[in-house]
Design a protein around this motif. Structure first.
Motif, PDB file in Angstrom:
ATOM      1  N   SER A  67       0.928  -1.040  -0.097  1.00  0.00           N
ATOM      2  CA  SER A  67      -0.093   0.036  -0.086  1.00  0.00           C
ATOM      3  C   SER A  67       0.959   1.334   0.188  1.00  0.00           C
ATOM      4  O   SER A  67       1.980   1.166   0.006  1.00  0.00           O
ATOM      5  CB  SER A  67      -0.964  -0.046   1.340  1.00  0.00           C
ATOM      6  OG  SER A  67      -0.003  -0.033   2.393  1.00  0.00           O
ATOM      7  N   GLU A  68       0.356   2.252   0.071  1.00  0.00           N
ATOM      8  CA  GLU A  68       1.004   3.662   0.225  1.00  0.00           C
ATOM      9  C   GLU A  68       1.720   3.696   1.508  1.00  0.00           C
ATOM     10  O   GLU A  68       1.039   3.340   2.511  1.00  0.00           O
ATOM     11  CB  GLU A  68       0.176   4.918  -0.120  1.00  0.00           C
ATOM     12  CG  GLU A  68      -0.315   4.806  -1.662  1.00  0.00           C
ATOM     13  CD  GLU A  68       0.886   5.081  -2.614  1.00  0.00           C
ATOM     14  OE1 GLU A  68       1.669   5.853  -2.255  1.00  0.00           O
ATOM     15  OE2 GLU A  68       0.607   4.542  -3.769  1.00  0.00           O
ATOM     16  N   TRP A  69       2.743   4.456   1.640  1.00  0.00           N
ATOM     17  CA  TRP A  69       3.493   4.669   2.988  1.00  0.00           C
ATOM     18  C   TRP A  69       2.438   5.698   3.541  1.00  0.00           C
ATOM     19  O   TRP A  69       1.859   6.609   3.155  1.00  0.00           O
ATOM     20  CB  TRP A  69       4.463   5.423   2.815  1.00  0.00           C
ATOM     21  CG  TRP A  69       5.732   4.731   2.256  1.00  0.00           C
ATOM     22  CD1 TRP A  69       6.391   4.579   1.260  1.00  0.00           C
ATOM     23  CD2 TRP A  69       6.672   3.703   3.216  1.00  0.00           C
ATOM     24  NE1 TRP A  69       7.364   3.832   1.047  1.00  0.00           N
ATOM     25  CE2 TRP A  69       7.701   3.253   2.352  1.00  0.00           C
ATOM     26  CE3 TRP A  69       6.443   3.302   4.322  1.00  0.00           C
ATOM     27  CZ2 TRP A  69       8.429   2.291   2.544  1.00  0.00           C
ATOM     28  CZ3 TRP A  69       7.476   2.183   4.990  1.00  0.00           C
ATOM     29  CH2 TRP A  69       8.260   1.939   4.030  1.00  0.00           C
ATOM     30  N   THR A  85       8.981   7.335  12.428  1.00  0.00           N
ATOM     31  CA  THR A  85       8.470   5.903  11.560  1.00  0.00           C
ATOM     32  C   THR A  85       7.540   6.085  10.677  1.00  0.00           C
ATOM     33  O   THR A  85       6.427   7.029  11.067  1.00  0.00           O
ATOM     34  CB  THR A  85       8.182   4.734  12.770  1.00  0.00           C
ATOM     35  OG1 THR A  85       9.243   4.910  13.734  1.00  0.00           O
ATOM     36  CG2 THR A  85       8.322   3.709  12.359  1.00  0.00           C
ATOM     37  N   ARG A  86       7.404   5.364   9.695  1.00  0.00           N
ATOM     38  CA  ARG A  86       6.254   5.285   8.907  1.00  0.00           C
ATOM     39  C   ARG A  86       6.233   4.020   8.450  1.00  0.00           C
ATOM     40  O   ARG A  86       7.198   2.957   8.166  1.00  0.00           O
ATOM     41  CB  ARG A  86       6.420   6.233   7.594  1.00  0.00           C
ATOM     42  CG  ARG A  86       7.486   6.012   6.384  1.00  0.00           C
ATOM     43  CD  ARG A  86       7.390   6.720   5.259  1.00  0.00           C
ATOM     44  NE  ARG A  86       8.302   6.415   4.434  1.00  0.00           N
ATOM     45  CZ  ARG A  86       8.629   7.252   3.074  1.00  0.00           C
ATOM     46  NH1 ARG A  86       7.418   8.115   2.906  1.00  0.00           N
ATOM     47  NH2 ARG A  86       9.317   6.985   2.326  1.00  0.00           N
ATOM     48  N   THR A  87       5.111   3.406   7.878  1.00  0.00           N
ATOM     49  CA  THR A  87       4.835   2.103   7.757  1.00  0.00           C
ATOM     50  C   THR A  87       3.914   1.961   6.550  1.00  0.00           C
ATOM     51  O   THR A  87       3.244   3.030   5.875  1.00  0.00           O
ATOM     52  CB  THR A  87       3.834   1.409   8.772  1.00  0.00           C
ATOM     53  OG1 THR A  87       2.831   1.942   9.062  1.00  0.00           O
ATOM     54  CG2 THR A  87       4.856   1.325   9.937  1.00  0.00           C
ATOM     55  N   LYS A  88       3.685   0.773   5.960  1.00  0.00           N
ATOM     56  CA  LYS A  88       2.878   0.363   4.613  1.00  0.00           C
ATOM     57  C   LYS A  88       2.601  -1.034   4.999  1.00  0.00           C
ATOM     58  O   LYS A  88       3.329  -1.821   5.442  1.00  0.00           O
ATOM     59  CB  LYS A  88       3.741   0.598   3.467  1.00  0.00           C
ATOM     60  CG  LYS A  88       4.942  -0.215   2.960  1.00  0.00           C
ATOM     61  CD  LYS A  88       5.398   0.258   1.879  1.00  0.00           C
ATOM     62  CE  LYS A  88       6.944  -0.440   1.552  1.00  0.00           C
ATOM     63  NZ  LYS A  88       7.355  -0.126   0.288  1.00  0.00           N
ATOM     64  N   GLU A  89       1.522  -1.469   4.130  1.00  0.00           N
ATOM     65  CA  GLU A  89       1.091  -2.650   4.553  1.00  0.00           C
ATOM     66  C   GLU A  89       0.885  -3.736   3.139  1.00  0.00           C
ATOM     67  O   GLU A  89       0.765  -3.061   2.140  1.00  0.00           O
ATOM     68  CB  GLU A  89      -0.389  -2.638   5.086  1.00  0.00           C
ATOM     69  CG  GLU A  89      -0.535  -2.062   6.504  1.00  0.00           C
ATOM     70  CD  GLU A  89      -1.951  -2.325   6.908  1.00  0.00           C
ATOM     71  OE1 GLU A  89      -2.757  -3.177   6.505  1.00  0.00           O
ATOM     72  OE2 GLU A  89      -2.137  -1.547   8.188  1.00  0.00           O
ATOM     73  N   CYS A  90       0.922  -4.805   3.238  1.00  0.00           N
ATOM     74  CA  CYS A  90       1.093  -5.668   2.174  1.00  0.00           C
ATOM     75  C   CYS A  90      -0.395  -6.157   1.864  1.00  0.00           C
ATOM     76  O   CYS A  90      -0.768  -7.150   2.153  1.00  0.00           O
ATOM     77  CB  CYS A  90       2.102  -6.766   2.401  1.00  0.00           C
ATOM     78  SG  CYS A  90       2.227  -8.080   0.919  1.00  0.00           S
ATOM     79  N   ASN A  91      -1.186  -5.132   1.431  1.00  0.00           N
ATOM     80  CA  ASN A  91      -2.662  -5.276   1.140  1.00  0.00           C
ATOM     81  C   ASN A  91      -3.097  -4.855   0.052  1.00  0.00           C
ATOM     82  O   ASN A  91      -4.302  -4.620  -0.160  1.00  0.00           O
ATOM     83  CB  ASN A  91      -3.322  -4.928   2.490  1.00  0.00           C
ATOM     84  CG  ASN A  91      -3.313  -3.578   2.683  1.00  0.00           C
ATOM     85  OD1 ASN A  91      -2.726  -2.738   1.915  1.00  0.00           O
ATOM     86  ND2 ASN A  91      -3.855  -2.903   3.769  1.00  0.00           N
ATOM     87  N   ASN A  92      -2.266  -4.570  -0.975  1.00  0.00           N
ATOM     88  CA  ASN A  92      -2.867  -3.923  -2.228  1.00  0.00           C
ATOM     89  C   ASN A  92      -2.473  -4.651  -3.436  1.00  0.00           C
ATOM     90  O   ASN A  92      -1.706  -4.041  -4.484  1.00  0.00           O
ATOM     91  CB  ASN A  92      -2.239  -2.227  -2.096  1.00  0.00           C
ATOM     92  CG  ASN A  92      -3.010  -1.622  -3.124  1.00  0.00           C
ATOM     93  OD1 ASN A  92      -4.224  -1.640  -3.607  1.00  0.00           O
ATOM     94  ND2 ASN A  92      -2.223  -0.759  -3.753  1.00  0.00           N
TER      95      ASN A  92
END
Length: 223
Positions: A67-69, A85-92
């Motif tokens: 996903s986007e950051w 910190t910033r995160t992104k998810e493996c859901n896209n």
């Protein structure tokens, strides 16, 4: 009509053609033709000339995509050095049916800093006790410590409590004012022949005087 039923027939089915999809459900078809006799051009053979069925219904594997950051977080500390910190998810999409997980990391950090942190003062070790305040009777002794472990800085709080501590001390009893002690023994003669002198001393011990000491907590000791 009965003559056509006797004279007209359908051919054999062809082979099933290739499935329209490798996975996830597709379709395939097969055909047959109507064979006529004579000049008759109307096919009255029963049924349809095309047959369709489903194929390759196993779900397709889906490889994950990030996903986007997210936005960067606040700094992890209110003063000094920290991190954002910033995160992104493996859901896209998310991986499915044996697909691969997203490549790389889902978390990213970068350094950040705030104002200098205040340092609160902390006491060092106590010194040894001082000598008693009197030579006889009851007195007071003291000891000290320094606010240097570490000292307060950059707006930090000073050390709590007192830098001095007092305690009572007890010496031998004092004699009455103006009272002489007993004479000591005579000394040896100052000469071995002729005229010489001998002496013997005694002490005049002063009467103990009372004193008052105020401790840091407001308590007063009179000795």
């Amino acid at each position: 009509k009965q003559w056509y039923q006797r004279r007209v027939r359908g051919s054999d089915w062809t082979q099933w053609n290739e499935c329209s999809a490798d996975c996830g459900g597709g379709y395939q078809s097969r055909n047959r033709v109507c064979i006529t006799q004579g000049n008759n051009r109307t096919c009255s053979a029963p049924g349809s000339g095309t047959e369709i069925r489903g194929c390759n219904t196993k779900p397709c594997s889906v490889n994950g995509q990030w996903s986007e950051w997210t936005d960067w977080s606040d700094c992890s500390v209110s003063c000094g050095e920290g991190v954002r910190t910033r995160t992104k998810e493996c859901n896209n999409p998310a991986p499915a049916a044996g697909g691969n997980y997203c490549e790389g990391q889902g978390t990213e950090t970068k350094p950040c800093s705030g104002p200098v942190c205040p340092v609160h003062g902390n006491w060092g070790e106590w010194s040894g006790w001082s000598s008693c305040s009197v030579d006889c009777g009851r007195g007071v002794k003291s000891r000290e410590r320094e606010c240097d472990n570490p000292p307060a800085s950059d707006g930090g709080d000073p050390c709590p409590g007192s830098a001095m501590e007092f305690a009572e001390c007890v010496q031998p009893d004092c004699d009455e004012e103006g009272k002489f002690t007993e004479w000591s023994r005579w000394s040896d003669c100052s000469g071995e022949c002729g005229v010489g002198t001998q002496s013997r001393p005694r002490d005049c011990v002063a009467k103990k005087k009372k004193k008052s000491y105020e401790l840091p907590d407001g308590q007063v000791i009179t000795i």
